[in-house]
Structures are given as structure tokens and as C-alpha cells.
Design a protein around this motif. Structure first.
Motif, mmCIF file in Angstrom:
data_model
loop_
_atom_site.group_PDB
_atom_site.id
_atom_site.type_symbol
_atom_site.label_atom_id
_atom_site.label_comp_id
_atom_site.label_asym_id
_atom_site.label_seq_id
_atom_site.Cartn_x
_atom_site.Cartn_y
_atom_site.Cartn_z
ATOM 1 N N THR A 1 40.823 29.134 32.993
ATOM 2 C CA THR A 1 40.620 30.038 34.125
ATOM 3 C C THR A 1 39.577 31.088 33.734
ATOM 4 O O THR A 1 38.967 30.997 32.671
ATOM 5 C CB THR A 1 41.941 30.691 34.572
ATOM 6 O OG1 THR A 1 41.723 31.395 35.800
ATOM 7 C CG2 THR A 1 42.472 31.689 33.534
ATOM 8 N N VAL B 1 46.716 28.279 27.613
ATOM 9 C CA VAL B 1 45.828 28.729 28.694
ATOM 10 C C VAL B 1 44.647 29.451 28.049
ATOM 11 O O VAL B 1 44.850 30.293 27.183
ATOM 12 C CB VAL B 1 46.590 29.730 29.603
ATOM 13 C CG1 VAL B 1 45.667 30.332 30.654
ATOM 14 C CG2 VAL B 1 47.801 29.071 30.231
ATOM 15 N N ILE C 1 41.668 23.237 35.660
ATOM 16 C CA ILE C 1 41.082 24.538 36.003
ATOM 17 C C ILE C 1 41.947 25.193 37.084
ATOM 18 O O ILE C 1 42.297 24.556 38.073
ATOM 19 C CB ILE C 1 39.632 24.364 36.520
ATOM 20 C CG1 ILE C 1 38.723 23.897 35.382
ATOM 21 C CG2 ILE C 1 39.108 25.644 37.156
ATOM 22 C CD1 ILE C 1 37.291 23.560 35.804
ATOM 23 N N ILE C 2 42.296 26.459 36.862
ATOM 24 C CA ILE C 2 43.084 27.218 37.843
ATOM 25 C C ILE C 2 42.314 28.484 38.184
ATOM 26 O O ILE C 2 41.803 29.161 37.293
ATOM 27 C CB ILE C 2 44.467 27.615 37.253
ATOM 28 C CG1 ILE C 2 45.309 26.374 36.907
ATOM 29 C CG2 ILE C 2 45.228 28.549 38.200
ATOM 30 C CD1 ILE C 2 45.851 25.601 38.087
ATOM 31 N N ASP C 3 42.230 28.824 39.481
ATOM 32 C CA ASP C 3 41.627 30.110 39.846
ATOM 33 C C ASP C 3 42.313 30.672 41.084
ATOM 34 O O ASP C 3 42.996 29.949 41.808
ATOM 35 C CB ASP C 3 40.111 29.982 40.040
ATOM 36 C CG ASP C 3 39.378 31.292 39.700
ATOM 37 O OD1 ASP C 3 40.027 32.274 39.300
ATOM 38 O OD2 ASP C 3 38.144 31.333 39.843
ATOM 39 N N ASP C 4 42.121 31.963 41.285
ATOM 40 C CA ASP C 4 42.800 32.621 42.408
ATOM 41 C C ASP C 4 42.140 32.278 43.745
ATOM 42 O O ASP C 4 42.824 31.986 44.715
ATOM 43 C CB ASP C 4 42.893 34.141 42.194
ATOM 44 C CG ASP C 4 41.542 34.817 41.993
ATOM 45 O OD1 ASP C 4 40.572 34.128 41.583
ATOM 46 O OD2 ASP C 4 41.435 36.031 42.241
ATOM 47 N N VAL D 1 34.080 28.259 39.781
ATOM 48 C CA VAL D 1 34.598 26.953 39.346
ATOM 49 C C VAL D 1 33.469 26.087 38.781
ATOM 50 O O VAL D 1 33.648 25.404 37.767
ATOM 51 C CB VAL D 1 35.316 26.238 40.512
ATOM 52 C CG1 VAL D 1 35.564 24.776 40.178
ATOM 53 C CG2 VAL D 1 36.637 26.937 40.837
ATOM 54 N N ALA E 1 47.265 31.043 36.184
ATOM 55 C CA ALA E 1 46.990 30.102 35.089
ATOM 56 C C ALA E 1 48.090 30.165 34.033
ATOM 57 O O ALA E 1 48.541 29.134 33.524
ATOM 58 C CB ALA E 1 45.632 30.410 34.462
ATOM 59 N N GLY F 1 42.361 35.232 37.687
ATOM 60 C CA GLY F 1 42.911 33.899 37.537
ATOM 61 C C GLY F 1 44.055 33.830 36.537
ATOM 62 O O GLY F 1 44.806 32.847 36.512
ATOM 63 N N PHE G 1 41.282 31.816 28.998
ATOM 64 C CA PHE G 1 40.526 32.452 30.079
ATOM 65 C C PHE G 1 39.105 32.737 29.608
ATOM 66 O O PHE G 1 38.874 33.287 28.533
ATOM 67 C CB PHE G 1 41.215 33.707 30.628
ATOM 68 C CG PHE G 1 41.476 34.822 29.659
ATOM 69 C CD1 PHE G 1 40.529 35.811 29.445
ATOM 70 C CD2 PHE G 1 42.682 34.915 28.983
ATOM 71 C CE1 PHE G 1 40.774 36.860 28.571
ATOM 72 C CE2 PHE G 1 42.937 35.956 28.097
ATOM 73 C CZ PHE G 1 41.979 36.931 27.890
#
Lengths: 200, 200
Positions: free
Chosen positions: A66, A86, A132-135, A143, A75, A71, A88
């Protein structure tokens, strides 16, 4: 309760929360400071992490990726649900950063500036299968920066999990057209007259 | 297993992790990028949140307060353990920030610069009983900035939970001398010849 039923309910809770607490700012910006971007709701974040785990259950994820800052909460909870670390990406190279880094340049639509994202090559390796994780997903620039970094590392991509997608902007469409597996928990179709309208 | 026994073991795991993964940089800086400051270990963070819950169990905590970025993971898991919201102070006022804010100026020892921390007055109110969580305590400047903000809001203080305290610097001593309840999960007594020595 069945897993998918539970997921449906918690994501309805997310939409209700966006509708109730989201503030609409000029430029189609939705601020969700009360639970995602300044204050965090840990229980909702845990439910979000579990829901991403469910949606990417078929993927042998080894690492969550993230970008700081917003994020991190989603995440972290996704990493907890998968039982994997995780990482970042940092937006500003700090004096304490040493060693070898993957970097990519990202254009911030909301801040109208370019910034670099950086990840140490210690924490992303060729054998990784990365989620991939994002807000937020709007233009998709953040991204795409992370995808560039994943590609530099030689790791494979499990997919992209987004808390809130603005589907009236092009990011999600482009990523899906490129054949990527994108899961967004709440999709905003339009913002009009101070009202937020979701898909389906 | 008894709660306190479990807590003891997970905090031993934290110390082992610092000893194994911590890198010592000039200026007595300890980098723990592999689990706290760049990559996050969600399971260790969850154990840390549970341990803070145990140590401040007597306090009717209503909100967790931290500073972006590195405090967020431990604070989020502490919020989950208490079942209360988490607010992270922002270091840079962003274009999207609107409304009324509490701010305080903080001197960063590692970066040798001043910065402002800001919290919206929507997310810290007079009736709150606040637990401050942060990743590191050294000179205590960041925590003092948060204490200033808590005081501005009129909220009461439950205490201060720190993941790693450098007890050879003055921050912890000063805060305890002021009568504050400070709990540090790992206390580093000295850093010498590339070796980290803990208090016990």
C-alpha cells in the motif's frame, strides 16, 4: 452467518457510513475523515480486511502493498486476515532510508503535484505474490505507481483491493481493461448536488 | 494461558525482533523497518494492541491518539482491542483539510526540523479519555505535541503507550516525573558497539 452474507452486510455498513459521514468538496473529492483518512474505525477496518481476504481467497498472497498514509489501516487489517506482512510505500525519501529502493513517480490529482513512491528492495522480492490495497481509486495514478514497483521487483500480482472507487473516473476501467483483478468495496457512480450515488 | 503470561511472551517476541532485525544508524537511531516503520507485521501489531489494552485496562478509554505515519499500526490495533476510534495527527496541513483544528509545533530530532501536528476538533472532544500511542519515545517531543493538543481540547489523559522507548534519552523520564502513566513495551537502555541492550 455465511461468509459472503457477512461480507455483504459489512460492505453495506461501509456505504452507509460514506453516505452519512462523507463530505463532498470541490473537484469531486469525497472526504471520509471520520473513519478512513484522519480518524479510523478499527472495527470497520477489520471487516474490510476480512472482506478483501474473502474476495482474493483463491490467491496465494505473500505480501500486502500500500502507500502511506491513508492506505495503511485497510492494508494492515488485510495483512492480518491473510497472515502476511504489509509494506507501505513511502512518499518522501527520508534521511533514515538506506540501501536499495524501487521508486516510481506518481501524479497526485488532489494535490496537483508529482511525488516519488519508494519501497525498499528488502521488502518486495521476485518470489512474492502481491495484493495491492488502497483507500481510494480515481485516476489510478497511485496504483499505477505501485504496479510499476511490483513489476520492477519481478513479483507477481494477486490483484488490487480498493475501499472506495470513484467509477466515474478512469482508473478502475483502465486497470480492468488491462486484465487486472480489481475489487472495490464501494463504487461511487456519481456525485451530484451534494449527493453520493453508488453503483447497483 | 493467563493474560499477563501471554503479554510477557509477546513482548519478549518484540524484543527478540528488535535485537534480530533492528539496524543501528549514526545518532543512536534504531531502524525497525522490517516490522514497524516500513514493513508491518500485522500479527505482532495485534499482540501489541492487546498488550496496551491489558496495561491500561483500568482506564475508560474513549479514543486513541497517535501521529502519522509510524504510530498508526500500533494505534489501530490498540483501538481494535479497546473497541474505540483512533485519530492520527497529521504532520502537514493538506489542501483537503477544512474546519477547526488543534495544532502544536514539534521538533523532530531525527530530521532536525520543526513541523506542525494537527487534529480536527471534530475528533477530539472535552468528554474524551485519551490514550496516546506511538512507535518510539526518545526526547518525547512528538508525545509532548500530542499532550498539548489533548490539553487544548479539554479531554482527559488515560496514559501513554510506547512500542520502543530509548530510556537513555530524557523523554520517558520527564513524562513520568510529570506524573503521567507511561507504558513502554521495550525499553532500550543503551546502544553500544552495534549492540542493543534492554532494560528488564
Amino acid at each position: 452467518m455465511e461468509d459472503s452474507q457477512k461480507g455483504k452486510e459489512s460492505m453495506q455498513a461501509l456505504k452507509d457510513r460514506i453516505r452519512r459521514d462523507g463530505r463532498i468538496l470541490p473537484g469531486n473529492i469525497v472526504k471520509v475523515d471520520s473513519f478512513l483518512n484522519h480518524q479510523l474505525d478499527p472495527m470497520l477496518m477489520r471487516d474490510i480486511g476480512c472482506e478483501f481476504r474473502r474476495r482474493f481467497a483463491a490467491e496465494p498472497v505473500t505480501r500486502i502493498l500500500t502507500i502511506e498514509t491513508s492506505g495503511i489501516a485497510a492494508a494492515l487489517m488485510t495483512g492480518l486476515a491473510f497472515g502476511v506482512p504489509v509494506v507501505f510505500a513511502k512518499k518522501h525519501k527520508s534521511a533514515n532510508m538506506a540501501g536499495s529502493f524501487y521508486t516510481s513517480a506518481v501524479y497526485s490529482y488532489t494535490k496537483a503535484t508529482m511525488y516519488d513512491v519508494a519501497i525498499s528492495s528488502d521488502y518486495l522480492v521476485e518470489s512474492d505474490h502481491v495484493l495491492i490495497i488502497d483507500d481510494f481509486l480515481a485516476t489510478g495514478n497511485a496504483v499505477k505507481g505501485l504496479l510499476d514497483i511490483v513489476s520492477q521487483s519481478g513479483a507477481s500480482l494477486a490483484g488490487i483491493g480498493i475501499v472506495i472507487e470513484k467509477s466515474f473516473q478512469d482508473g478502475g476501467r483502465e486497470l480492468r481493461a488491462a486484465g487486472l483483478h480489481v475489487e472495490s468495496l464501494a463504487k461511487i457512480r456519481s456525485i451530484s448536488d451534494s449527493e453520493i450515488v453508488f453503483e447497483d
